[in-house]
Scaffold this active site. Structure first.
Site, short mmCIF file in Angstrom:
data_model
loop_
_atom_site.label_atom_id
_atom_site.label_comp_id
_atom_site.label_asym_id
_atom_site.label_seq_id
_atom_site.Cartn_x
_atom_site.Cartn_y
_atom_site.Cartn_z
N SER A 124 0.80 -1.30 0.03
CA SER A 124 -0.10 0.17 0.10
C SER A 124 0.64 1.14 -0.09
O SER A 124 0.54 1.97 -0.78
CB SER A 124 -1.00 0.06 1.24
OG SER A 124 -1.77 -1.11 1.29
N GLU A 151 5.00 -1.44 14.61
CA GLU A 151 5.31 0.26 14.16
C GLU A 151 6.13 0.57 15.22
O GLU A 151 7.31 1.25 14.78
CB GLU A 151 4.13 1.00 14.16
CG GLU A 151 3.16 0.44 13.00
CD GLU A 151 2.15 -0.45 13.44
OE1 GLU A 151 2.07 -0.92 14.49
OE2 GLU A 151 1.40 -1.19 12.35
N ASP A 154 -12.55 2.40 4.52
CA ASP A 154 -11.84 1.32 5.71
C ASP A 154 -12.41 2.18 7.02
O ASP A 154 -12.21 1.48 8.06
CB ASP A 154 -10.20 1.51 5.84
CG ASP A 154 -9.67 0.50 4.94
OD1 ASP A 154 -10.56 -0.45 4.60
OD2 ASP A 154 -8.50 0.50 4.61
#
Lengths: 300, 306
Positions: free
Chosen positions: B29, B50, B109
């Site tokens: 993405s 992350e 989303d």
């Protein structure tokens, strides 16, 4: 009354001449004997007490528990040049449990990175010795820490850079056991095994305590060695106050290929000072003037 | 924008061996996969972690590497703010965070993937340079600028393809607002995909006889105070337009500059104190007042207060 008025300063100055001067500007490498290291460890403990006592705050408990770990590393294992803290080929030591800053500062000063007298500026305005480590101001400090859980990941980055650059330095990172409550530690543990960073050694100062009490009561980490094994690490357990065992463990880690190594060092929080041992009160509290006096007497 | 980012990384990777790229399981993405295909040994997929990615990037930077770390804007800084603060910002390390899917134009989303607070969070960190490019051409230039400049950078991209507002001859100038259109009556200061909307609004307003200046404030931090002050002095009213919450983003920063140097009537085209839900990007932008029509309305309100 300040500590210098109590006459404790001369012992600090003595140590400058006995250790730092004799090795200044040299590359340290497996130079000290166990007996020499024991003497150094005692001086580090005295510094920790004196510094935190003078500052009136700080973290003596988790500094005292890791004294032998740093002594073994800095005086027996690490390849480093106190005269050139940014030397490209140095082995890296990363303090992830940043609240043990007094111990790291004491060790760096004993190695000659900066004057031992500077230790008494701990936590003061404009001092290079911040309450928690700050890589932008202190020679020899690799990482700004204090927010727990970040050091292992940071160390992975440093280790990967070494591999990408075909440099043969090794990376050592010290974690607290309580710190291992942080999820990021296990993200890092997974990644270090996945990326096969075998130039990385983690050491856990496994003193069994955190701020709110015993780990097993606050947040149980057991089975602790089993967790590291399950994450794909080579696990070594040692008595974290036994310099010979520690040195041997670091030697054992060197030939391990294809996976990272963790040394779980069983230690006692506040080690070396009777009233601080296994006493969580001294996690983040400095000794008062009277306690400093008693502690230093015990450490003669 | 995202495709351009991936391709620019490959070009930079060929020029500079120290460039490494990290992602957190979103390389398809963010388009870092384009770099990963070309330089697998210099690409680290950290999985859905992350915090770990950010601190690893910091360790690489501390050792002389030039890391670009990417995920969705909602996850960095959102998921790893403390890591960005202590591993990157405090030591001022040379890490480039380039995030995609900024704002609500992420679309279907929904709330969990809409990044409407990221500019407030990252903009609060001392030493960070923050860039929100307006199109693909500016994205390539901003990424190159980040690679060439030492220090922490945050570049926020969006998910949809945006119409080009620049031609290939454009040269990004760090820290300088770009006057997209001259005007005397009012100034619209925009970032990201709102720049195209601002130009459309200015065109429409022209038919009403309103001469509207448009500034692209792609460098959000450090902000171009001189351009803002000059626009306020010359046009007498300011409208900001951003795909972000009203609090803590472009509008807040511009208002601060105006309050200090040149107070004039001001209107904010931004997301009000709320979260968006699922919907098509265009529907969401309309629902939350982020269209050319909303900018036009803001312009009329500000001018009425002059």
């Amino acid at each position: 009354m300040s500590l210098s008025e109590e006459g404790n300063l001369p012992s600090i100055s003595d140590s400058v001449t006995t250790s730092a001067n004799s090795m200044k500007a040299e590359v340290f490498s497996s130079s000290a004997s166990v007996a020499e290291m024991e003497a150094i460890a005692k001086r580090l403990r005295r510094h920790i007490i004196t510094m935190t006592g003078k500052a009136g705050s700080g973290h003596p408990g988790g500094s005292l528990s890791a004294v032998e770990i740093l002594t073994a590393l800095y005086f027996g294992v690490l390849r480093h040049k106190p005269s050139d803290p940014q030397w490209a080929d140095r082995d890296r030591f990363i303090l992830s449990k940043g609240h043990a800053a007094p111990l790291l500062y004491a060790t760096l000063a004993e190695c000659g990175y900066f004057p031992v007298d500077e230790l008494l500026t701990l936590r003061q305005m404009d001092s290079r010795l911040q309450g928690h480590t700050d890589r932008t101001v202190t020679p020899g400090v690799e990482m700004s820490a204090g927010a727990l859980g970040q050091g292992l990941s940071f160390a992975i980055g440093v280790a990967l850079a070494g591999q990408l650059n075909s440099q043969d330095y090794r990376v050592y990172v010290l974690l607290g056991d309580g710190e291992c409550d942080e999820g990021q530690v296990w993200e890092g543990a997974m990644a270090a095994a996945h990326f096969k960073v075998d130039n990385l050694v983690a050491i856990v100062d496994n003193n069994g305590q955190q701020i709110d009490g015993w780990n097993r009561d606050v947040m149980n980490l057991d089975p602790f060695p089993g967790k590291w094994q399950a994450f794909g690490w080579h696990v070594i357990e040692v008595d974290g106050h036994n310099l010979a065992q520690l040195t041997e463990a670091f030697d054992q880690a060197k030939p391990v290929k294809g996976q990272p190594t963790v040394i779980i060092a069983h230690t006692i929080k506040g080690k070396g000072v009777s009233f601080m041992e296994n006493n969580p009160d001294f996690h983040g509290k400095a000794p008062n003037a009277e306690e400093v006096k008693i502690a230093l007497k015990e450490l003669e | 924008m995202r495709e351009t980012y991936g391709k620019t990384l490959v070009e930079l990777g060929r020029e500079n061996q120290d460039i490494v790229v990290l992602d957190a399981d979103l390389s398809r993405s963010t388009m870092t996969k384009i770099f990963a295909r070309e330089f697998p040994e210099r690409f680290f997929d950290c999985g859905i972690a992350e915090q770990n990615m950010v601190s690893i990037a910091a360790g690489l930077a501390a050792s002389g590497k030039l890391p670009f770390a990417s995920t969705f804007a909602v996850f960095a800084p959102g998921r790893c703010f403390d890591q960005i603060r202590m591993s990157i910002a405090q030591p001022g390390l040379n890490v480039k965070l380039v995030t995609s899917h900024g704002g609500i134009s992420v679309g279907e989303d929904g709330t969990s993937h809409h990044s409407i607070e990221d500019l407030a969070l990252i903009g609060s960190l001392p030493g960070f340079t923050v860039i929100v490019p307006a199109d693909a051409i500016e994205t390539a230039q901003a990424v190159r600028m980040a690679a060439a400049s030492y220090g922490p950078f945050y570049i926020r991209l969006c998910r949809p393809k945006v119409p080009p507002v620049y031609t290939e001859s454009y040269r990004f100038n760090l820290g300088k607002a770009v006057t997209m259109r001259q005007g005397r009556d009012v100034t619209v200061i925009a970032i990201g995909l709102m720049v195209a909307a601002a130009l459309e609004a200015a065109k429409n307003l022209g038919r009403e006889g309103i001469d509207c200046r448009v500034l692209n404030m792609s460098t959000l931090k450090p902000i171009d105070e001189a351009a803002i002050t000059q626009a306020a002095a010359e046009t007498g009213a300011i409208i900001t337009a951003e795909e972000h919450l009203e609090h803590g983003g472009l509008g807040s920063i511009v208002a601060q500059v105006l309050a200090r140097h040149q107070p004039v009537p001001m209107e904010f085209v931004a997301i009000k104190d709320t979260y968006a839900r699922s919907g098509k990007p265009a529907e969401l932008l309309q629902r939350h007042g982020l269209t050319a029509k909303d900018i036009e309305q803001g312009v009329r309100s500000a001018i009425a207060r002059k």
